[in-house]
Structure formats: C-alpha cells, structure tokens
Design a protein around this motif. Structure first.
Motif, short mmCIF file in Angstrom:
data_model
loop_
_atom_site.label_atom_id
_atom_site.label_comp_id
_atom_site.label_asym_id
_atom_site.label_seq_id
_atom_site.Cartn_x
_atom_site.Cartn_y
_atom_site.Cartn_z
N PHE A 345 -8.72 56.01 51.07
CA PHE A 345 -8.38 54.68 51.60
C PHE A 345 -9.22 53.60 50.91
O PHE A 345 -8.68 52.58 50.45
N LEU A 346 -10.53 53.81 50.82
CA LEU A 346 -11.40 52.82 50.17
C LEU A 346 -11.10 52.71 48.68
O LEU A 346 -11.13 51.60 48.11
N ALA A 347 -10.82 53.84 48.03
CA ALA A 347 -10.52 53.81 46.59
C ALA A 347 -9.23 53.04 46.31
O ALA A 347 -9.19 52.19 45.41
N HIS A 348 -8.17 53.33 47.09
CA HIS A 348 -6.90 52.62 46.89
C HIS A 348 -7.03 51.14 47.23
O HIS A 348 -6.45 50.29 46.54
N LEU A 349 -7.79 50.81 48.26
CA LEU A 349 -7.97 49.41 48.65
C LEU A 349 -8.72 48.65 47.55
O LEU A 349 -8.32 47.52 47.19
N LEU A 350 -9.76 49.24 47.02
CA LEU A 350 -10.52 48.59 45.93
C LEU A 350 -9.67 48.48 44.67
O LEU A 350 -9.74 47.47 43.96
N PHE A 351 -8.86 49.48 44.40
CA PHE A 351 -7.98 49.45 43.23
C PHE A 351 -6.98 48.30 43.35
O PHE A 351 -6.75 47.56 42.38
N THR A 358 -11.78 41.09 35.86
CA THR A 358 -12.67 41.27 34.71
C THR A 358 -13.40 39.99 34.30
O THR A 358 -14.08 39.99 33.27
N GLU A 359 -13.27 38.92 35.08
CA GLU A 359 -13.87 37.64 34.67
C GLU A 359 -15.39 37.73 34.58
O GLU A 359 -16.00 37.24 33.63
N ILE A 360 -16.02 38.35 35.59
CA ILE A 360 -17.48 38.49 35.61
C ILE A 360 -17.82 39.92 35.21
O ILE A 360 -17.47 40.87 35.93
N LYS A 361 -18.49 40.07 34.10
CA LYS A 361 -18.72 41.40 33.52
C LYS A 361 -19.54 42.30 34.44
O LYS A 361 -19.23 43.48 34.61
N VAL A 362 -20.60 41.75 35.04
CA VAL A 362 -21.46 42.56 35.92
C VAL A 362 -20.68 43.02 37.14
O VAL A 362 -20.76 44.19 37.55
N LEU A 363 -19.91 42.10 37.73
CA LEU A 363 -19.11 42.46 38.90
C LEU A 363 -18.07 43.51 38.53
O LEU A 363 -17.82 44.46 39.30
N CYS A 364 -17.46 43.37 37.38
CA CYS A 364 -16.46 44.34 36.93
C CYS A 364 -17.09 45.72 36.74
O CYS A 364 -16.48 46.75 37.09
N ALA A 365 -18.31 45.76 36.21
CA ALA A 365 -19.01 47.03 36.04
C ALA A 365 -19.30 47.69 37.39
O ALA A 365 -19.18 48.91 37.54
N ILE A 366 -19.68 46.87 38.38
CA ILE A 366 -19.95 47.40 39.72
C ILE A 366 -18.66 47.96 40.34
O ILE A 366 -18.66 49.03 40.95
N ILE A 367 -17.56 47.24 40.17
CA ILE A 367 -16.26 47.71 40.68
C ILE A 367 -15.88 49.03 40.01
O ILE A 367 -15.42 49.97 40.67
N ALA A 368 -16.06 49.11 38.69
CA ALA A 368 -15.74 50.35 37.97
C ALA A 368 -16.59 51.51 38.47
O ALA A 368 -16.09 52.63 38.64
N GLY A 369 -17.88 51.25 38.70
CA GLY A 369 -18.76 52.29 39.22
C GLY A 369 -18.35 52.73 40.62
O GLY A 369 -18.39 53.93 40.95
N ALA A 370 -17.95 51.77 41.46
CA ALA A 370 -17.52 52.11 42.83
C ALA A 370 -16.23 52.94 42.80
O ALA A 370 -16.10 53.92 43.54
N LEU A 371 -15.28 52.56 41.94
CA LEU A 371 -14.05 53.34 41.82
C LEU A 371 -14.35 54.75 41.29
O LEU A 371 -13.76 55.74 41.75
N HIS A 372 -15.24 54.82 40.31
CA HIS A 372 -15.65 56.12 39.78
C HIS A 372 -16.19 57.00 40.90
O HIS A 372 -15.82 58.19 41.02
N ARG A 438 -12.27 45.27 28.79
CA ARG A 438 -11.77 43.91 28.67
C ARG A 438 -10.57 43.67 29.60
O ARG A 438 -10.38 42.56 30.10
N ASP A 439 -9.78 44.72 29.86
CA ASP A 439 -8.56 44.56 30.64
C ASP A 439 -8.70 45.01 32.09
O ASP A 439 -8.06 44.46 32.97
N HIS A 440 -9.52 46.03 32.34
CA HIS A 440 -9.59 46.62 33.67
C HIS A 440 -11.03 46.97 34.02
O HIS A 440 -11.87 47.18 33.15
N CYS A 441 -11.28 47.04 35.32
CA CYS A 441 -12.60 47.47 35.82
C CYS A 441 -12.56 48.98 36.01
O CYS A 441 -12.38 49.49 37.13
N TRP A 442 -12.73 49.69 34.94
CA TRP A 442 -12.67 51.14 34.95
C TRP A 442 -13.54 51.65 33.81
O TRP A 442 -14.18 50.87 33.12
N LEU A 443 -13.58 52.95 33.61
CA LEU A 443 -14.44 53.52 32.58
C LEU A 443 -13.85 53.27 31.20
O LEU A 443 -12.64 53.39 31.00
N SER A 444 -14.72 52.94 30.25
CA SER A 444 -14.28 52.68 28.88
C SER A 444 -13.92 53.99 28.19
O SER A 444 -14.49 55.05 28.47
N LEU A 445 -12.97 53.90 27.26
CA LEU A 445 -12.60 55.06 26.46
C LEU A 445 -13.54 55.28 25.28
O LEU A 445 -13.49 56.33 24.63
#
Length: 583
Positions: A345-351, A358-372, A438-445
């Motif tokens: 539920f939390l993962a889908h809601l955050l997604f 992706t506007e704020i890089k630090v915030l995007c990194a935190i979101i990616a870590g939380a989704l991970h 650059r496009d999404h708050c997720w893990l880089s390839l």
C-alpha cells in the motif's frame, strides 16, 4: 567551387583535415604554416627572415613554426601554434572523396599531433608557467611545472567556457629531471564533423547529439594517459534543449579501424540545463553527448497505471482492515498478510504521488530510496509467507502448530523489515548518487546499480518457487493418505490455491518487468502494468473474499447493522401497541 567541396556545413573543413595526414605521408604541401611557402608542390620552406623551429630548410609538417630571425619579427610561439592550427581547421583544401573513408583515423592523428605540438611549445618556454591563447576556432591553456608538487595541489585550466581540474602529481609523473607540462585545448568546430554518429552506444530509439565543444587534455614530456586521480571536466552545453533523456561523458577512443566515442572510464557527476561535470580516469579528447527519447508516453498505459493502482490501493486498504478487525482469522498467517498489504500500500501510494518528482535532486533520491526499501520489504514478506506456507504444509495435521508459530513470530519482523533496511543502507552508502534519475525517482541503470533491487528479487523468486514445488509435493503425499474428512480436504484445496496465487503475485509481475526489451517490450509493458496494478485485488480476493470465515464475518456485520433498526421500531411501538392519538 571545387567538384569535391560540396556546400555541406563542415564538409570542406573535414576534407582539409584529411589532407593533414596525407601531407605527412605523401610529402605534399597543400597547407603550409604561417610565414612559409610551398616549394615544387611537395615541401614547405620558411619565408625570408624566418627560420623553422626544427631548423630544417624544407619540411612537410603542417604545424611547423617559422620564427622571426630578428627581435622585431619574433612572435609568441604558443600564439603561432594556435594560428597554424586555426589555419588548418579553416582552410578549404580540396581532397579526393576516397580520403573520407578513413576520416576517424585522420581525426585521431590530427588530435595527437596538435597535442604534441602544444606540449612541445610549452616545454620550450618553462619560464612562462601559464600560457593562454585563443582564436575563433581554438583555445589553448598550458601550465608548466618545474618543481615538485605539494600534496593535494590541483591545477585548473580553462578554454572556451570549458575547464579541467587535474592533480599536480599526475602532471609531473615523478619527473624531477626537467619541466613537465599539461595542455588543455578546446575546439569550437570539430563537433560538426566528428559528431554523435560515431558513438558506440547509439540506440535507434534515441536521438543522440553532441552538446559540447570537443576538448583535449595531455601531459608531457611523458605522454602517459593513465592517472592516479580522475580529472574533473566541466562542459558548457552548446544548446539548451528540454526533454533530454540522458547525458553521456565520452572520450575519443582510437582503434585500428579508426576511432569512436566511448564512455569507458568517464562518468557523469552532475548536470543541469547549461553545464555538465564529468570525471575521467585517463586523458584523451572528450565531449558530452545528449540523448532524446523519441518514444512518446503511451496515454493508454498511463491510464491503466493510475486506474489499476488506485483499485489496488483500495483493495489493499480493505484487506488490511479485514486482517486487523476480523478476530476469527487472526493468527501468524494473517499477521504476514497484514505486513505485506501495508508495504505494498505504501509503495503503490508513493509511486503514484512522487515517482516523477525529479525537480529537487535530494528529494528525488530520498523517494527512490524509500521505494527501494518498500518494494524490497514487500518481497521479503512474500518470502516469509512462502516459508510459513511450507512449514504449515509440512505440519498439515496440526495447522496451528505451536513451534511453527513461535518460530515465525521471532523471525518475521527482524527479517521482514531488517533485511531490506540493510540492503538499502549498503546501497546508499556505496553509491548514493545513483538514487534518482533524470526522468524518475528510482534506481539508476548506470554501473548496474539496478541489481541492488533485481538481485534480491530474483533470489526471493527462486526460493519461493522451490518452496512452492515442495508444498505441492507435500500436498500430493498428504492427499494420498487422507480419509474422506471434508474439512481437511477443503483446507488442502484452499492451501493449494493460496500457494498458486502467491507464486503468481510474486514472480509473474516482475518477470514481465525484466523482459521489457526488444520487439515484445510494448506487450510486456502492458502485461506488467496490468498485473502489477491488480496485486492488491489479488490479495483481497485470495485472503479475504475466498475465506469462509471472512465471508461469515462480513455477513454478521451486515446483519448487525439491520438489527438495531428493527429493535428500535419494536421497542418503540411494542408488538400490540398502537400509535397514540393527539388530544
């Protein structure tokens, strides 16, 4: 106009570059340096009052310098070099079209020759520690080091809005016999010819362009290209365009076939709309390439994602409430279902709400870590469910076996929330810059960092598959030895159904996600989106709607809501009473 000099931007210039190597090999003098003239169409010689730097009367090297023999006629050697280079880059010399076949080899030779001449010129004037010369097409900055370097000293060189930071120790390379030099050259027009079409990773789906000037970096007198510390290169973008999918830091890699742009040893550190910063572990000629995604977003896929995930969120919420409030089904298995539902539920809601912030890089990194973390936790709870299912099947004669319950209660929370936390902590500590793209708050390839998620997921899928096979084998044995007790058979059937749904929910979704490549990528994307969006519905269906105890509980709730209304009416009027009349 010459028959070989077509009116294509930069083509005449390319033909002139092709001629430079031809001069070296065939002895022609189609291009002679400043203050020099051609002799017999084969060699160059310095004009009267000038002498070649090599002291040769006749020469073929197009970057030779003719120095004045009197003080009034003496010019700056570095300025002379730059003027000669510019002359080569702009002179429209005619060469046959057969010279175009090996243009990459020509380009490689040109860059090496220019670097050598600039370094030699700088080392001949060690008293001029810093030299800067710029023309319309070329800019050069050199620095000469005549003594040992202090620890941690870094040199910064600039040319045409581009710059380089290099460690002093890499410049001297242990050379204490004489001066050492570093050169930084920027070319404003080479990118028109040696463009992104020579990139080794060109993708047909993406449009790739050169978005910086080409720069060269070299050290001498030892022409070593490996470094103890990576150099930092800062590029100013030639064009500012929206919709950039990815940026590549590349260097020109010379090969037997000629050469091409390669990313080997070069990494993008930071980028914005106007500049890019790269780190490279070797010296060469560098540039920045940008890729545009030509694939438009599929609106149908977007609608399916939002509608499906919204339905999944609703079903996960109903399932969690059922697991919490229905006392008839509360046991170890229900606790596992509850934690899985909460994580999904939390993962889908955050997604849904923050995946593309992706506007704020630090915030995007935190979101990616939380989704991970949340998706890894979901898979870990699925693993625990598979393990509990196996233990329950093994002890099928006593479903609520006390030892199984005690074992799972001690194990589930440390494993369910602790293991994903350890994986995410290690990943974030080792490569924090790879959280968020650059496009999404997720893990880089990049650097295969996505395997910090795919690795544990694949391991869990394999383990659950093995557990599922063992459960089926155990069930087959139990069925063959059972009597005709209906309740036991019903429990076995429900257990089998849950095992099947468990494997489907766990493995099928992300297998389709990994298979999104090639010609079947679009179909796989649709299947992945649909099945992933319906995970919550499957959980609610399997563990709630198909449960006889939950259905009975739902019936009691509906019945209890209708009873107060009946009780209120009967207590107000009574069985034989009549409504009172007004007096």
């Amino acid at each position: 106009m010459s028959p070989f000099c077509f009116p294509v931007p930069g083509l005449c210039f390319l033909l002139s570059l092709s001629g430079v190597v031809a001069q070296k090999t065939k002895g022609t003098c189609r291009v002679c340096p400043r203050n020099a003239s051609c002799v017999n169409g084969t060699h160059c010689t310095c004009n009267h009052g000038y002498i070649s730097e090599s002291r040769q009367k006749y020469f073929t090297f197009p970057l030779e310098i003719c120095e004045g023999t009197t003080p009034s006629e003496t010019t700056s050697s570095m300025k002379e070099v730059v003027e000669n280079i510019e002359s080569l880059l702009t002179k429209k010399t005619v060469w046959g079209t057969e010279k175009m076949k090996n243009i990459t080899a020509t380009f490689t030779s040109i860059l090496q020759e220019m670097e050598s001449v600039v370094l030699e010129t700088a080392l001949k004037a060690p008293d001029q520690k810093l030299q800067k010369v710029q023309s319309h097409t070329v800019a050069v900055e050199t620095r000469v080091v005549t003594d040992n370097c202090s620890t941690g000293v870094t040199f910064n060189l600039n040319a045409q809005m581009n710059s380089m930071d290099i460690n002093c120790g890499d410049v001297i390379q242990g050379n204490i016999q004489g001066p050492s030099a570093v050169a930084f050259i920027s070319y404003s027009c080479l990118g028109n010819i040696i463009n992104a079409s020579f990139f080794e990773k060109v993708n047909e789906k993406d449009q790739v362009y050169l978005n910086s000037q080409i720069v060269s970096a070299a050290i001498g007198p030892k022409r070593n290209t490996s470094l103890s510390q990576a150099v930092t290169l800062r590029f100013q973008h030639v064009k500012i365009k929206p919709g950039i999918k990815k940026l590549f830091c590349v260097y020109w890699k010379g090969t037997k076939e000629g050469g091409h742009w390669s990313t080997e040893g070069c990494f993008l550190i930071q980028a914005n709309k106007t500049h890019s910063i790269c780190n490279c572990t070797h010296l060469s000629s560098f540039a920045v390439l940008m890729a545009f995604d030509t694939q438009e977003k599929d609106p149908t896929l977007t609608v399916i994602t939002y509608v499906g995930l919204s339905l999944s969120l609703l079903c996960l919420l109903l399932a969690a409430l059922t697991f919490l409030l229905c006392k008839a089904i509360q046991n170890t298995s229900t606790s596992l279902h509850l934690q899985l539902s909460l994580c999904l539920f939390l993962a889908h809601l955050l997604f849904l709400t923050a995946f593309d912030r992706t506007e704020i890089k630090v915030l995007c990194a935190i979101i990616a870590g939380a989704l991970h973390y949340l998706y890894l936790a979901s898979f870990t709870w699925m693993l625990l469910e598979g393990l509990h299912l196996f233990l329950t099947a093994r002890n099928l004669t006593v479903v609520n076996h006390s030892s199984v319950n005690r074992f799972m209660k001690k194990l589930m929370f440390p494993v369910g929330y602790g293991v994903p936390a350890v994986i995410v902590a290690i990943s974030a500590a080792s490569r924090p810059q790879l959280y968020g793209t650059r496009d999404h708050c997720w893990l880089s390839l990049n650097q295969k960092f996505i395997w910090a998620f795919l690795g544990p997921v694949c391991a869990i899928i394999c383990v659950n598959f093995v557990l599922f096979i063992l459960v089926l084998w155990i069930l087959k044995r139990k069925l063959s030895s059972l009597n005709s007790e209906v309740s036991t058979i019903q429990n076995l059937k429900m257990l089998t159904l849950k095992a099947t749904a468990q494997l489907f929910i766990l493995g099928c979704t992300w297998c389709l996600g990994v298979l999104q490549m090639g010609s079947a990528a679009r179909v796989m994307a649709y299947l992945f989106t649909i099945i992933n969006s319906l995970q919550g519905f499957f959980i609610f269906l399997v563990y709630c709607l198909l449960s006889q105890q939950v259905r009975k509980w739902f019936g009691e709730i509906i019945k209890s809501k209708s009873e107060p209304e009946t009780h209120t009416l009967s207590s107000r009027f009574g069985p034989d009473s009549k409504p009172s009349e007004d007096k």
